[in-house]
Write a protein that holds these residues in place. Structure first.
Motif, PDB file in Angstrom:
ATOM      1  N   PHE A 163      36.029   4.118 154.933  1.00  0.00           N
ATOM      2  CA  PHE A 163      36.242   2.680 155.068  1.00  0.00           C
ATOM      3  C   PHE A 163      37.656   2.387 155.549  1.00  0.00           C
ATOM      4  CE2 PHE A 163      37.976  -1.237 153.369  1.00  0.00           C
ATOM      5  CZ  PHE A 163      37.095  -2.176 153.882  1.00  0.00           C
ATOM      6  N   ALA A 164      38.647   3.047 154.931  1.00  0.00           N
ATOM      7  CA  ALA A 164      40.040   2.816 155.307  1.00  0.00           C
ATOM      8  C   ALA A 164      40.275   3.175 156.764  1.00  0.00           C
ATOM      9  CB  ALA A 164      40.971   3.625 154.404  1.00  0.00           C
ATOM     10  N   THR A 165      39.704   4.300 157.196  1.00  0.00           N
ATOM     11  CA  THR A 165      39.867   4.734 158.586  1.00  0.00           C
ATOM     12  C   THR A 165      39.283   3.706 159.547  1.00  0.00           C
ATOM     13  OG1 THR A 165      39.780   7.067 157.911  1.00  0.00           O
ATOM     14  CG2 THR A 165      39.305   6.560 160.227  1.00  0.00           C
ATOM     15  N   ALA A 166      38.082   3.220 159.225  1.00  0.00           N
ATOM     16  CA  ALA A 166      37.429   2.237 160.093  1.00  0.00           C
ATOM     17  C   ALA A 166      38.152   0.892 160.045  1.00  0.00           C
ATOM     18  CB  ALA A 166      35.970   2.061 159.673  1.00  0.00           C
ATOM     19  N   TYR A 167      38.649   0.509 158.872  1.00  0.00           N
ATOM     20  CA  TYR A 167      39.354  -0.770 158.735  1.00  0.00           C
ATOM     21  C   TYR A 167      40.628  -0.768 159.558  1.00  0.00           C
ATOM     22  CZ  TYR A 167      41.387  -4.888 156.496  1.00  0.00           C
ATOM     23  OH  TYR A 167      41.927  -6.128 156.266  1.00  0.00           O
ATOM     24  N   ILE A 168      41.345   0.338 159.533  1.00  0.00           N
ATOM     25  CA  ILE A 168      42.584   0.449 160.307  1.00  0.00           C
ATOM     26  C   ILE A 168      42.274   0.432 161.795  1.00  0.00           C
ATOM     27  CG2 ILE A 168      44.509   1.981 160.854  1.00  0.00           C
ATOM     28  CD1 ILE A 168      44.260   2.923 157.859  1.00  0.00           C
ATOM     29  N   ALA A 169      41.194   1.121 162.181  1.00  0.00           N
ATOM     30  CA  ALA A 169      40.798   1.117 163.593  1.00  0.00           C
ATOM     31  C   ALA A 169      40.415  -0.287 164.045  1.00  0.00           C
ATOM     32  CB  ALA A 169      39.632   2.077 163.802  1.00  0.00           C
ATOM     33  N   ALA A 170      39.710  -1.023 163.181  1.00  0.00           N
ATOM     34  CA  ALA A 170      39.300  -2.382 163.526  1.00  0.00           C
ATOM     35  C   ALA A 170      40.506  -3.298 163.698  1.00  0.00           C
ATOM     36  CB  ALA A 170      38.375  -2.938 162.446  1.00  0.00           C
ATOM     37  N   ALA A 171      41.569  -3.036 162.945  1.00  0.00           N
ATOM     38  CA  ALA A 171      42.775  -3.858 163.050  1.00  0.00           C
ATOM     39  C   ALA A 171      43.426  -3.742 164.414  1.00  0.00           C
ATOM     40  CB  ALA A 171      43.768  -3.455 161.964  1.00  0.00           C
ATOM     41  N   ALA A 172      43.194  -2.609 165.088  1.00  0.00           N
ATOM     42  CA  ALA A 172      43.815  -2.394 166.395  1.00  0.00           C
ATOM     43  C   ALA A 172      42.969  -2.933 167.544  1.00  0.00           C
ATOM     44  CB  ALA A 172      44.052  -0.896 166.613  1.00  0.00           C
ATOM     45  N   LEU A 173      41.721  -3.296 167.287  1.00  0.00           N
ATOM     46  CA  LEU A 173      40.808  -3.696 168.369  1.00  0.00           C
ATOM     47  C   LEU A 173      41.294  -4.895 169.189  1.00  0.00           C
ATOM     48  CD1 LEU A 173      37.292  -3.209 166.705  1.00  0.00           C
ATOM     49  CD2 LEU A 173      38.502  -1.698 168.307  1.00  0.00           C
ATOM     50  N   PRO A 174      41.863  -5.935 168.579  1.00  0.00           N
ATOM     51  CA  PRO A 174      42.285  -7.092 169.386  1.00  0.00           C
ATOM     52  C   PRO A 174      43.319  -6.755 170.460  1.00  0.00           C
ATOM     53  CG  PRO A 174      42.165  -7.698 167.077  1.00  0.00           C
ATOM     54  CD  PRO A 174      42.022  -6.217 167.131  1.00  0.00           C
ATOM     55  N   SER A 175      44.023  -5.651 170.296  1.00  0.00           N
ATOM     56  CA  SER A 175      45.047  -5.287 171.277  1.00  0.00           C
ATOM     57  C   SER A 175      44.510  -4.372 172.379  1.00  0.00           C
ATOM     58  CB  SER A 175      46.217  -4.583 170.575  1.00  0.00           C
ATOM     59  OG  SER A 175      45.795  -3.346 170.019  1.00  0.00           O
ATOM     60  N   LEU A 176      43.216  -4.014 172.297  1.00  0.00           N
ATOM     61  CA  LEU A 176      42.632  -3.082 173.261  1.00  0.00           C
ATOM     62  C   LEU A 176      41.720  -3.805 174.238  1.00  0.00           C
ATOM     63  CD1 LEU A 176      41.667  -0.193 170.791  1.00  0.00           C
ATOM     64  CD2 LEU A 176      43.760  -0.421 172.153  1.00  0.00           C
ATOM     65  N   GLU A 177      41.522  -3.192 175.386  1.00  0.00           N
ATOM     66  CA  GLU A 177      40.637  -3.761 176.405  1.00  0.00           C
ATOM     67  C   GLU A 177      39.827  -2.647 177.058  1.00  0.00           C
ATOM     68  OE1 GLU A 177      43.040  -5.828 179.213  1.00  0.00           O
ATOM     69  OE2 GLU A 177      43.533  -7.489 177.846  1.00  0.00           O
ATOM     70  N   GLY A 178      38.737  -3.048 177.712  1.00  0.00           N
ATOM     71  CA  GLY A 178      37.958  -2.114 178.512  1.00  0.00           C
ATOM     72  C   GLY A 178      37.418  -0.932 177.733  1.00  0.00           C
ATOM     73  N   SER A 179      37.495   0.233 178.358  1.00  0.00           N
ATOM     74  CA  SER A 179      36.933   1.440 177.752  1.00  0.00           C
ATOM     75  C   SER A 179      37.651   1.820 176.460  1.00  0.00           C
ATOM     76  CB  SER A 179      37.006   2.605 178.745  1.00  0.00           C
ATOM     77  OG  SER A 179      38.358   2.881 179.102  1.00  0.00           O
ATOM     78  N   ALA A 180      38.941   1.513 176.373  1.00  0.00           N
ATOM     79  CA  ALA A 180      39.683   1.824 175.145  1.00  0.00           C
ATOM     80  C   ALA A 180      39.110   1.037 173.965  1.00  0.00           C
ATOM     81  CB  ALA A 180      41.160   1.497 175.320  1.00  0.00           C
ATOM     82  N   PHE A 181      38.795  -0.229 174.232  1.00  0.00           N
ATOM     83  CA  PHE A 181      38.186  -1.054 173.187  1.00  0.00           C
ATOM     84  C   PHE A 181      36.805  -0.523 172.825  1.00  0.00           C
ATOM     85  CE2 PHE A 181      35.216  -4.358 171.972  1.00  0.00           C
ATOM     86  CZ  PHE A 181      35.874  -4.982 170.930  1.00  0.00           C
ATOM     87  N   GLU A 182      35.984  -0.219 173.839  1.00  0.00           N
ATOM     88  CA  GLU A 182      34.625   0.271 173.593  1.00  0.00           C
ATOM     89  C   GLU A 182      34.641   1.557 172.786  1.00  0.00           C
ATOM     90  OE1 GLU A 182      31.811  -1.208 174.174  1.00  0.00           O
ATOM     91  OE2 GLU A 182      32.798  -2.945 175.082  1.00  0.00           O
ATOM     92  N   ASP A 183      35.495   2.481 173.167  1.00  0.00           N
ATOM     93  CA  ASP A 183      35.559   3.769 172.468  1.00  0.00           C
ATOM     94  C   ASP A 183      36.036   3.599 171.027  1.00  0.00           C
ATOM     95  OD1 ASP A 183      34.742   4.953 174.803  1.00  0.00           O
ATOM     96  OD2 ASP A 183      36.745   5.692 175.360  1.00  0.00           O
ATOM     97  N   ALA A 184      37.059   2.785 170.831  1.00  0.00           N
ATOM     98  CA  ALA A 184      37.615   2.600 169.494  1.00  0.00           C
ATOM     99  C   ALA A 184      36.645   1.877 168.561  1.00  0.00           C
ATOM    100  CB  ALA A 184      38.930   1.826 169.572  1.00  0.00           C
TER     101      ALA A 184
END
Length: 223
Positions: free
Chosen positions: A168-189
């Motif tokens: 959960f912690a790993t996914a929560y931290i990853a989700a926190a970074a999503l707004p700063s990502l775009e394109g394939s980086a966002f999709e992969d993350a």
């Protein structure tokens, strides 16, 4: 008046117990109860063999101490109640909820006064002792507001013991970074974050925080 009523009540009766409880609680008058006052409440708790009476003492004492701002009494009773309950029982779950509420409240007060290190220590202790998702989220959010980098947060998450909590912690931290990502980086993350949760869904399905996290990630993917 209490003394008069107490003299009329049969020893061990519900009336005698109620009088003893109110007598102990009325002595709690401000946010710095003396050791003697706290000791009287604790002694009354220790004298009970019935779980329902111990629960009544804890709940009523915590309510009064919270109203008056007596953190020491709240925390000491919450800790004692949790330590005295058997794991896996309904009583233990109630004690755990009370402990989390008391300690997270303390952490929030510490953080509001700029004592971030103390707040984090309290939150991490709650997570370690009870496996609380609420305290884990509060700890991660507080660290993010304090400027901790994602790499540092991921490293801390990797050290968590229970696999479900760690995932959960790993996914929560990853989700926190999503707004700063775009394109394939966002999709992969976002896909990786969802996959992390799904691999551990057997442990996470009953957790409200996990369901909310999946919903948040899916919402971001479809925006």
């Amino acid at each position: 008046a209490l003394a008069s009523e107490a003299s009329k009540a049969d020893s061990g009766s519900e009336l005698a117990f109620a009088i003893d409880l109110w007598r102990a609680l009325l002595a709690v008058r401000d946010d710095h109860a003396t050791k003697e006052v706290r000791g009287a409440v604790t002694a009354l708790y220790d004298a009970q063999s019935r779980p329902d009476r111990r629960r009544a003492i804890v709940y009523d004492a915590v309510e009064r101490a919270t109203q008056l701002g007596d953190e020491k009494l709240v925390e000491s009773l919450a800790r004692r109640y949790l330590a005295d309950t058997k794991p896996g029982t309904g009583e233990q779950r109630r004690a755990s909820r009370l402990f989390r509420r008391a300690m997270i409240g303390r952490a929030n007060r510490r953080a509001s006064h700029g004592k971030v290190a103390e707040a984090l220590a309290v939150l991490d202790a709650v997570t370690d002792k009870t496996g609380s998702f609420e305290s884990l989220v509060a700890s991660i959010d507080l660290r993010r507001r304090g400027g901790d980098r994602l790499d540092s947060l991921r490293a801390s998450a990797a050290k968590l013991g229970p696999p479900g909590l760690r995932a959960f912690a790993t996914a929560y931290i990853a989700a926190a970074a999503l707004p700063s990502l775009e394109g394939s980086a966002f999709e992969d993350a976002s896909a990786a974050a969802l996959a992390t949760v799904r691999r551990n869904w057997a442990e996470l399905r009953g957790k409200r925080a996990a369901r909310a996290l999946v919903g948040e990630i899916l919402q971001q993917r479809f925006l």
